[in-house]
Design an enzyme around this catalytic site. Structure first.
Site, PDB file in Angstrom:
ATOM      1  N   ARG A 304       0.839  -1.210   0.000  1.00 28.46           N
ATOM      2  CA  ARG A 304       0.000   0.000   0.000  1.00 28.46           C
ATOM      3  C   ARG A 304       0.870   1.254   0.000  1.00 28.46           C
ATOM      4  NH1 ARG A 304      -5.397   1.537   0.565  1.00 28.46           N
ATOM      5  NH2 ARG A 304      -6.083  -0.606   0.876  1.00 28.46           N
ATOM      6  N   PHE A 338      -2.575   2.064   6.903  1.00 31.20           N
ATOM      7  CA  PHE A 338      -1.969   0.840   6.393  1.00 31.20           C
ATOM      8  C   PHE A 338      -0.821   1.109   5.413  1.00 31.20           C
ATOM      9  CE2 PHE A 338      -2.305  -3.534   4.510  1.00 31.20           C
ATOM     10  CZ  PHE A 338      -2.476  -4.257   5.671  1.00 31.20           C
ATOM     11  N   ALA A 503      -9.212  -1.919   5.964  1.00 37.23           N
ATOM     12  CA  ALA A 503      -9.074  -1.275   4.661  1.00 37.23           C
ATOM     13  C   ALA A 503     -10.262  -0.356   4.364  1.00 37.23           C
ATOM     14  CB  ALA A 503      -8.892  -2.312   3.557  1.00 37.23           C
ATOM     15  N   GLU A 707     -10.293   5.357   7.013  1.00 35.40           N
ATOM     16  CA  GLU A 707      -8.867   5.663   7.100  1.00 35.40           C
ATOM     17  C   GLU A 707      -8.413   6.967   6.436  1.00 35.40           C
ATOM     18  OE1 GLU A 707      -8.202   1.635   5.461  1.00 35.40           O
ATOM     19  OE2 GLU A 707      -6.422   1.670   6.732  1.00 35.40           O
TER      20      GLU A 707
HETATM   21  N1  MTE Z   1     -13.038   4.413  14.178  1.00 36.03           N
HETATM   22  C1  MTE Z   1     -13.206   4.040  15.461  1.00 36.03           C
HETATM   23  N2  MTE Z   1     -13.991   4.778  16.255  1.00 36.03           N
HETATM   24  N3  MTE Z   1     -12.561   2.960  15.975  1.00 36.03           N
HETATM   25  C2  MTE Z   1     -11.710   2.192  15.201  1.00 36.03           C
HETATM   26  O1  MTE Z   1     -11.156   1.210  15.686  1.00 36.03           O
HETATM   27  N4  MTE Z   1     -10.670   1.881  12.986  1.00 36.03           N
HETATM   28  C3  MTE Z   1     -10.263   2.548  11.746  1.00 36.03           C
HETATM   29  C4  MTE Z   1     -11.457   3.232  11.098  1.00 36.03           C
HETATM   30  N5  MTE Z   1     -12.128   4.057  12.059  1.00 36.03           N
HETATM   31  C5  MTE Z   1     -11.514   2.572  13.832  1.00 36.03           C
HETATM   32  C6  MTE Z   1     -12.238   3.691  13.354  1.00 36.03           C
HETATM   33  C7  MTE Z   1      -9.677   1.648  10.764  1.00 36.03           C
HETATM   34  S1  MTE Z   1      -8.038   1.307  10.878  1.00 36.03           S
HETATM   35  C8  MTE Z   1     -10.393   1.136   9.731  1.00 36.03           C
HETATM   36  S2  MTE Z   1      -9.695   0.167   8.550  1.00 36.03           S
HETATM   37  C9  MTE Z   1     -11.834   1.383   9.599  1.00 36.03           C
HETATM   38  O2  MTE Z   1     -12.337   2.228  10.629  1.00 36.03           O
HETATM   39  C10 MTE Z   1     -12.549   0.052   9.616  1.00 36.03           C
HETATM   40  O3  MTE Z   1     -13.915   0.176   9.597  1.00 36.03           O
HETATM   41  P1  MTE Z   1     -14.754   0.422   8.260  1.00 36.03           P
HETATM   42  O4  MTE Z   1     -14.169  -0.454   7.217  1.00 36.03           O
HETATM   43  O5  MTE Z   1     -16.107   0.048   8.636  1.00 36.03           O
HETATM   44  O6  MTE Z   1     -14.585   1.869   7.937  1.00 36.03           O
HETATM   45  N1  HPA Z   2      -5.764  -2.728   4.286  1.00 31.72           N
HETATM   46  C1  HPA Z   2      -5.986  -3.118   5.546  1.00 31.72           C
HETATM   47  N2  HPA Z   2      -5.819  -4.338   5.968  1.00 31.72           N
HETATM   48  C2  HPA Z   2      -5.400  -5.242   5.090  1.00 31.72           C
HETATM   49  C3  HPA Z   2      -5.147  -4.907   3.766  1.00 31.72           C
HETATM   50  C4  HPA Z   2      -5.342  -3.592   3.334  1.00 31.72           C
HETATM   51  O1  HPA Z   2      -5.141  -3.210   2.176  1.00 31.72           O
HETATM   52  N3  HPA Z   2      -4.722  -6.013   3.140  1.00 31.72           N
HETATM   53  C5  HPA Z   2      -4.727  -6.983   4.075  1.00 31.72           C
HETATM   54  N4  HPA Z   2      -5.140  -6.525   5.248  1.00 31.72           N
HETATM   55 MO1  MOS Z   3      -7.554  -0.627   9.345  1.00 32.60          MO
HETATM   56  S1  MOS Z   3      -5.558  -0.330   9.562  1.00 32.60           S
HETATM   57  O1  MOS Z   3      -7.329  -1.314   7.750  1.00 32.60           O
HETATM   58  O2  MOS Z   3      -7.836  -1.922  10.402  1.00 32.60           O
END
Ligand code: MTE
Ligand code: HPA
Ligand code: MOS
Length: 756
Positions: A304, A338, A503, A707
């Protein structure tokens, strides 16, 4: 966001794993860390610990019935140390006792003999020693070397960004119950119940169908529970199976901070070539990723990084090389962004340095190179409709960029012990797992005979509001109020083979599967209603739980139709699988279409630096961000604000320190500083881009927000540098992060004294 649950949290009602009522006879675990940072493990003598009253057992690697391996891809991370101690957080043994307190008291009674080695904690040193997790990954496009030769401006430098502790509210926790048929059920605080199930099964030597993993809401994950929840769940399951008793394992804060993986620090070399007018011609970049002692997700994260190497800019020629360096740190893991934040940090640093060298405003340089429709990304993807330029233009106008610059210049001329700075920051983030097979999900929607609905998906709610988004999508599809829908826990026996919730794809993947399942159910129910009313299904729809025919209300409620459907033996459950269409990536050629769409936006951040104390205040965070047509604007607002602050914390406050002996000395909140109330910007102004984009998007035409807004933290970093540069005699830019209080003071003093 979810009033019921936040209220529950305030009232201390059961919410997370440690809040669950415990079954009778539950035992408790504690984990023994190594006495040396890395080296040879000679012996473990638990006899004194076993003699302590209340201690039931001490388990080590030799008690593992299955494979002693955490990693799914390559066997590089023994679960419990056997002969080699890999890193300072490598568990050596599990103590099981009648209480958590007794289990922890027993830990120092275990006698461990080990031969420590000098750990390598610096990724560049590791690279020089050839310690890499994989051969270098290279993404090159155009003619980078020739374009460098042809460049008028040649900028060379280095950018170093640090690690980051996830600091989720809920520490890593698991409660395991032995099941009568030789299986085990684990309640785990995991972002990936499927991954946790697989790991537990491997370590216990069980087929996956004897292992069930269930996750309720997590008290945060942020990537730190994507793979890093597995070991603790497996330890709990191991003890529970071997003793045939329920077992709970929950790390305390210090253990969690010391034993679990963090964000990857990167040390990066760049050369950026530009033409006379400041158009980027060539960007060559070498990333030293500190992967820690085992690969975990490092290689995906590095991918990434490479895919985002050019940030939000048009770069016609370039070469990005990534080295995943095997240091002796606790293996680094997923963290919001990531690998993209580290990539953005590098190119943004290169541009900052270029602007200084060329004596042009940073924002002018950014604007000149901003990605737009028709541009080709390094991996060969040509951009379609692109909202980035619109967000930039709007942010500049709405937030009065030119006036801001002038006002700050004026301020800095007259201020005594403070300086201001502001920066505009464009972002561009690809949505999809970079590993294509992970882009799939399933959902199970049950309609019960009373008309209530339950939705199970692979998505884990961790505060990001994915359950709000999915439940709204289902409610909208069925035409019933969200109050009739219950979002279920995430359970591997209900939803098999789910990808981690990561992701930023949680809602796109699982929400789309759930929406399609709801669609099937709606069709079945409308067919029943059509038959009952002698109408055609096309005339009918549900709105707020009432059946309408030709736009007019009928006397039929949702509940009544459901009851009739049951009587007619219509199936009231639907299980649907969804896979993101049209994405592919050829890892050998480093070409393809790895993302389903891009999220973009532009932020303005203004800071005031106290030049006497080396502290700063964020005056403004204003942003124009593309969320598409979101089903949950309040959730997205929270995600954008939270992610920005987390990004700013990464670059300005948060710094882990490990002694040369491998002891984490920043394992409490007195020594590890994170953003708090005082870090909140004076003005927070989040605007959604309204522009119709027309291109591909996610759930219901929305775009993921989890993210990408983390990257806006870099605007704060650049604003801070501008404030520093307005103080004393000029000094060259250094791309170092975090700009902690201590660093800021040093930089200010250097400028005051006019020496480096
Ligand atoms: N927001 C909150 N409140 N708590 C979390 O742990 N994780 C983040 C983001 N926002 C997180 C958060 C991360 S690293 C990711 S990948 C996404 O939420 C995952 O959730 P989604 O795919 O439903 O957006
Ligand atoms: N993002 C977050 N988590 C992951 C990914 C990615 O692209 N690939 C594998 N795990
Ligand atoms: Mo988020 S770092 O892809 O859990």
């Amino acid at each position: 966001m979810d009033k019921k649950f936040s209220l529950a949290a305030l009232k201390g009602e059961p919410l997370y794993v440690v809040d669950f009522p415990l079954p009778e006879g539950t035992l408790f675990g504690a984990v023994l860390p190594p006495p040396v940072p890395c080296g040879e493990l000679l012996s473990i003598d638990p006899s004194a610990a076993l003699a302590l009253e209340g201690v039931k057992a001490v388990f080590t690697a030799k008690d593992i019935p299955g494979e002693n391996q955490v990693n799914d891809l390559a066997p590089d991370e023994p679960f419990l140390a056997e002969r080699r101690i890999l890193h300072p957080g490598h568990p050596l043994a599990l103590v099981v006792a009648e209480s958590e307190e007794i289990a922890r008291r027993a830990l120092p009674l275990i006698v461990v003999e080990a031969l420590g080695e000098r750990p390598v904690f610096d990724p560049r040193e590791a690279a020089l020693k050839g310690r890499l997790h994989a051969p270098p990954e290279v993404l090159s496009w155009g003619e980078p070397d020739k374009a460098w030769e042809d460049s008028f401006w040649k900028i060379q430098g280095r950018a170093d960004s640090g690690d980051q502790e996830h600091l989720y509210m809920e520490t890593q926790s698991a409660l395991a119950l032995p099941l009568p048929y030789g299986g085990v059920k684990v309640f785990s605080s995991t972002q990936s119940p499927g991954g946790t199930q697989k790991t537990v099964a491997r370590i216990l030597g069980l087929p996956m169908h004897l292992v069930t993993v269930e996750a309720f809401r997590l008290g945060g994950g942020f990537g730190g529970k994507e793979t890093n929840a597995n070991s603790w769940a497996a330890l709990a399951a191991l003890g529970a199976r071997l003793l045939n008793r329920p077992l709970r394992l929950s790390l305390n804060r210090r253990e969690d901070m010391a034993f679990t993986g963090k964000r990857h620090p990167y040390s990066t070399d760049y050369s950026l070539g530009l033409d006379r007018e400041g158009r980027i011609l060539s960007y060559r970049v070498l990333f030293h990723q500190d992967g820690g002692a085992a690969m975990d997700l490092s290689l995906s994260i590095l991918s990434r990084t490479l895919l985002h190497a050019t940030g939000a800019y048009r770069v016609p020629n370039g070469r990005a090389t990534g080295l995943s360096c095997r240091t002796d740190h606790v293996p680094r893991t997923a963290f919001r962004g990531f690998g993209a934040p580290q990539a953005f940090f590098a190119i943004e640093s290169a541009l900052f340095q270029a602007a200084e060298t060329m004596k042009v405003p940073l924002e002018e340089l950014k604007e000149r190179n901003l990605l737009r429709e028709g541009d080709t990304l390094p991996y060969g993807k040509t951009l379609g409709k692109e909202t980035l330029p619109a967000s930039w233009k709007k942010a500049k106008a709405l937030f009065r960029w030119e006036e801001t610059e002038a006002r700050i210049e004026e301020y800095n001329r007259s201020a005594s012990w403070s300086r201001k700075g502001a920066a505009l920051m464009p972002i561009h983030f690809g949505i999809a797992f970079t590993y294509t097979p992970l882009n799939q999900a399933s959902a199970l929607v049950n309609v019960y005979t009373d008309g209530s609905v339950s939705v199970s998906t692979g998505a884990v709610e961790m505060g990001q509001g994915v359950s709000v988004k999915i439940s709204r999508a289902v409610a909208e599809t069925l035409g019933i109020p969200p109050s009739r829908i219950r979002m279920e826990s995430t359970d591997t026996s209900r939803i098999a083979n789910s990808s981690p919730t990561a992701a930023s794809t949680g809602a796109d993947l699982n929400g789309e599967a759930a929406r399609r399942a709801a669609l099937l159910l709606k069709e079945r129910l409308l067919a029943v209603a059509a038959e009952l009313l002698g109408a055609s299904p096309e005339e009918l729809l549900f709105r707020r739980g009432l059946l309408e025919r030709g736009g007019k209300k009928t006397t039929w409620s949702w509940e009544r139709v459901v009851k009739e459907a049951y009587q007619k033996r219509v199936h009231l459950s639907a299980l649907v699988h969804y896979a993101t269409p049209a994405i592919w990536f050829d890892g050998k050629r480093e070409r393809g279409e790895p993302f389903s769409y891009y999220v973009s936006g532009t932020a303005l951040v203004e800071v005031t630096l106290d030049t006497l104390r080396g502290t700063f205040r964020t005056d403004r965070f204003q942003v124009v961000h593309d969320v598409g047509s979101t089903p949950a604007p309040e959730v997205d607002r929270g995600q954008i604000e939270g992610a920005f602050l987390q990004g700013l914390g990464w670059l300005t406050l948060e710094e882990s320190r490990v002694t040369p002996q491998g002891k984490m000395i920043t394992d409490t909140l007195t020594t590890y500083k994170v953003p708090d109330f005082s870090s909140c910007p004076g003005v927070v102004d989040v605007r959604f881009l309204e522009e119709e984009e027309g291109g591909v998007r996610g759930l219901l035409g929305s775009k993921a927000t989890g993210e990408p807004p983390f990257l806006y933290g870099i605007a704060g970093y650049q604003a801070l540098w501008k404030a520093i540069n307005a103080w004393g005699r000029p000094q060259p830019f250094q791309g170092i992060a975090p700009l902690t209080n201590e660093r800021l003071l040093n930089l200010l003093v250097q400028r005051e004294e006019g020496k480096p």
